[in-house]
Design an enzyme around this catalytic site. Structure first.
Site, PDB file in Angstrom:
ATOM      1  N   SER A 151       0.854  -1.186   0.000  1.00 49.27           N
ATOM      2  CA  SER A 151       0.000   0.000   0.000  1.00 49.27           C
ATOM      3  C   SER A 151       0.893   1.241   0.000  1.00 49.27           C
ATOM      4  CB  SER A 151      -0.858   0.021   1.272  1.00 49.27           C
ATOM      5  OG  SER A 151      -1.470   1.277   1.454  1.00 49.27           O
ATOM      6  N   TYR A 164      -1.588  -0.596  10.596  1.00 47.25           N
ATOM      7  CA  TYR A 164      -1.676  -0.892   9.161  1.00 47.25           C
ATOM      8  C   TYR A 164      -0.420  -0.397   8.429  1.00 47.25           C
ATOM      9  CZ  TYR A 164      -3.753  -1.078   4.432  1.00 47.25           C
ATOM     10  OH  TYR A 164      -4.020  -1.352   3.107  1.00 47.25           O
TER      11      TYR A 164
HETATM   12  P1  NAP Z   1     -11.329  -6.062   0.827  1.00 48.31           P
HETATM   13  O1  NAP Z   1     -12.203  -5.560  -0.240  1.00 48.31           O
HETATM   14  O2  NAP Z   1     -11.685  -5.839   2.247  1.00 48.31           O
HETATM   15  O3  NAP Z   1     -11.090  -7.641   0.601  1.00 48.31           O
HETATM   16  C1  NAP Z   1     -10.264  -8.322   1.488  1.00 48.31           C
HETATM   17  C2  NAP Z   1     -10.040  -9.732   1.013  1.00 48.31           C
HETATM   18  O4  NAP Z   1      -9.120 -10.361   1.911  1.00 48.31           O
HETATM   19  C3  NAP Z   1     -11.298 -10.572   1.023  1.00 48.31           C
HETATM   20  O5  NAP Z   1     -11.209 -11.514  -0.022  1.00 48.31           O
HETATM   21  C4  NAP Z   1     -11.230 -11.258   2.379  1.00 48.31           C
HETATM   22  O6  NAP Z   1     -11.919 -12.506   2.430  1.00 48.31           O
HETATM   23  C5  NAP Z   1      -9.746 -11.497   2.490  1.00 48.31           C
HETATM   24  N1  NAP Z   1      -9.280 -11.666   3.856  1.00 48.31           N
HETATM   25  C6  NAP Z   1      -9.433 -10.821   4.914  1.00 48.31           C
HETATM   26  N2  NAP Z   1      -8.864 -11.341   6.017  1.00 48.31           N
HETATM   27  C7  NAP Z   1      -8.340 -12.538   5.646  1.00 48.31           C
HETATM   28  C8  NAP Z   1      -7.660 -13.554   6.344  1.00 48.31           C
HETATM   29  N3  NAP Z   1      -7.391 -13.444   7.640  1.00 48.31           N
HETATM   30  N4  NAP Z   1      -7.283 -14.665   5.653  1.00 48.31           N
HETATM   31  C9  NAP Z   1      -7.561 -14.803   4.341  1.00 48.31           C
HETATM   32  N5  NAP Z   1      -8.222 -13.859   3.635  1.00 48.31           N
HETATM   33  C10 NAP Z   1      -8.605 -12.750   4.288  1.00 48.31           C
HETATM   34  O7  NAP Z   1      -9.852  -5.442   0.673  1.00 48.31           O
HETATM   35  P2  NAP Z   1      -9.083  -4.884  -0.619  1.00 48.31           P
HETATM   36  O8  NAP Z   1      -9.281  -3.424  -0.664  1.00 48.31           O
HETATM   37  O9  NAP Z   1      -9.377  -5.711  -1.799  1.00 48.31           O
HETATM   38  O10 NAP Z   1      -7.585  -5.122  -0.130  1.00 48.31           O
HETATM   39  C11 NAP Z   1      -6.783  -6.193  -0.603  1.00 48.31           C
HETATM   40  C12 NAP Z   1      -5.342  -5.887  -0.251  1.00 48.31           C
HETATM   41  O11 NAP Z   1      -4.963  -4.661  -0.863  1.00 48.31           O
HETATM   42  C13 NAP Z   1      -5.084  -5.702   1.245  1.00 48.31           C
HETATM   43  O12 NAP Z   1      -3.832  -6.235   1.581  1.00 48.31           O
HETATM   44  C14 NAP Z   1      -5.077  -4.184   1.405  1.00 48.31           C
HETATM   45  O13 NAP Z   1      -4.323  -3.792   2.525  1.00 48.31           O
HETATM   46  C15 NAP Z   1      -4.443  -3.782   0.105  1.00 48.31           C
HETATM   47  N6  NAP Z   1      -4.693  -2.386  -0.301  1.00 48.31           N
HETATM   48  C16 NAP Z   1      -5.958  -1.947  -0.518  1.00 48.31           C
HETATM   49  C17 NAP Z   1      -6.145  -0.623  -0.938  1.00 48.31           C
HETATM   50  C18 NAP Z   1      -7.497  -0.043  -1.243  1.00 48.31           C
HETATM   51  O14 NAP Z   1      -7.571   1.186  -1.463  1.00 48.31           O
HETATM   52  N7  NAP Z   1      -8.575  -0.832  -1.291  1.00 48.31           N
HETATM   53  C19 NAP Z   1      -5.040   0.213  -1.107  1.00 48.31           C
HETATM   54  C20 NAP Z   1      -3.774  -0.279  -0.863  1.00 48.31           C
HETATM   55  C21 NAP Z   1      -3.626  -1.589  -0.471  1.00 48.31           C
HETATM   56  P3  NAP Z   1     -13.512 -12.600   2.816  1.00 48.31           P
HETATM   57  O15 NAP Z   1     -14.258 -12.121   1.592  1.00 48.31           O
HETATM   58  O16 NAP Z   1     -13.711 -14.041   3.080  1.00 48.31           O
HETATM   59  O17 NAP Z   1     -13.718 -11.708   3.990  1.00 48.31           O
END
Ligand code: NAP
Length: 260
Positions: A151, A164
């Site tokens: 991130s 985080y």
């Molecule tokens: P999201 O929409 O909340 O989706 C999270 C995903 O991770 C879901 O598939 C969830 O599964 C899974 N997950 C959560 N806890 C878990 C665990 N303990 N074990 C296995 N799977 C788990 O999040 P996202 O925005 O797509 O984020 C994905 C990654 O990108 C993360 O690492 C986040 O920090 C990073 N990121 C996101 C952003 C952003 O702006 N969105 C920016 C920078 C980085 P379930 O569906 O089963 O809950």
């Protein structure tokens, strides 16, 4: 035989976007999720459609923060596909309660670190050991890779989610460590650093980011989309960066640029 990718947290958001882009280029997939089985099934169905009968995808529930689950996830991949070409450490959670640094709790810190940092670290270790085994077993065409989704919080300080930020900064170093250690085996390791991406994770803070983007937060002045992370992973999976490892790929609309 298709290359095999294991994507953690592929039921929703960025992980789903990555799964879809890898399905398009003919990867077999292990779709991992934590609790949302329906969403994982939707990702699987959509990937199979895009794979047009040429790919296989399987779902495996596992909490990446739990050691026994990580071992089970890797063993599932081994038993089901017999090979692993790409590990994508994507699963992650946002800071619980977005507490100010002065109010942050150890309980929240430990919970987040287990999922966001310790999980990917030891899952990468498991993947790396198996990849080395596969490499030694031969196959010149075998070019394994590990990609970790971090991130902009790896370097941008947000004092209402210190846990985080620390987890993502740790993952940035993790990428360098594994890249340096695994290069001799031909295993290349990358960090993908997303900016503000429209997913469930950013849903609760949509209004805040809408305002920041309207105010010029990023040179490319809009939200990012999950498929844009997926396309970066797809480029790595297709070996389009063969002389790179330990590289950071910013997919952030130019957020990291400093301008005066
Ligand atoms: P999201 O929409 O909340 O989706 C999270 C995903 O991770 C879901 O598939 C969830 O599964 C899974 N997950 C959560 N806890 C878990 C665990 N303990 N074990 C296995 N799977 C788990 O999040 P996202 O925005 O797509 O984020 C994905 C990654 O990108 C993360 O690492 C986040 O920090 C990073 N990121 C996101 C952003 C952003 O702006 N969105 C920016 C920078 C980085 P379930 O569906 O089963 O809950």
């Amino acid at each position: 035989m298709n290359p095999v990718a294991l994507i953690t947290g592929a039921s929703r958001g960025i992980g789903r976007g990555i799964a879809i882009e890898l399905a398009k280029i003919g990867h077999d997939l292990v779709i991992n999720y934590a609790g949302n089985a329906d969403a994982a099934q939707r990702t699987r169905d959509d990937c199979l459609k895009l794979g047009a009968g040429k790919i296989r995808t399987e779902i495996c529930q596992a909490d990446v923060g739990v050691a026994a689950d990580r071992r089970r996830l890797m063993e599932f991949t081994r038993q089901t596909f017999g090979r692993l070409d790409l590990l994508v450490n994507n699963a992650g959670v946002a800071s619980r309660g977005r507490l100010d640094l002065l109010d942050a709790t150890e309980e929240n810190f430990d919970w987040l670190m287990a999922i966001n940092l310790k999980g990917p670290f030891f899952l990468s270790q498991l993947a790396a050991r198996w990849m080395i085994e596969q490499k030694k077993a031969g196959g010149d065409g075998y070019k394994p890779k590990i990609v970790t989704v971090t991130s902009i919080s790896a370097y941008a300080a947000s004092s209402n989610r210190g846990d985080y930020c620390v987890s993502k900064a740790g993952l940035a170093m993790m990428t360098k460590l594994f890249a340096a250690r695994l290069a001799e085996y031909g295993i290349h390791v990358f960090e993908i650093r997303p900016g503000v991406i429209a997913t469930d994770m950013t849903g609760p803070v949509k209004a805040k980011y809408d305002a920041l983007i309207a105010g010029g937060l990023t040179p490319i002045n809009r939200w990012g989309q999950p498929d844009e992370i997926g396309r970066a992973v797809s480029a790595i999976a297709q070996d389009w960066l063969p002389f790179s490892t330990g590289e950071v790929i910013n997919v952030d609309g130019g957020f990291h640029l400093r301008t005066v």
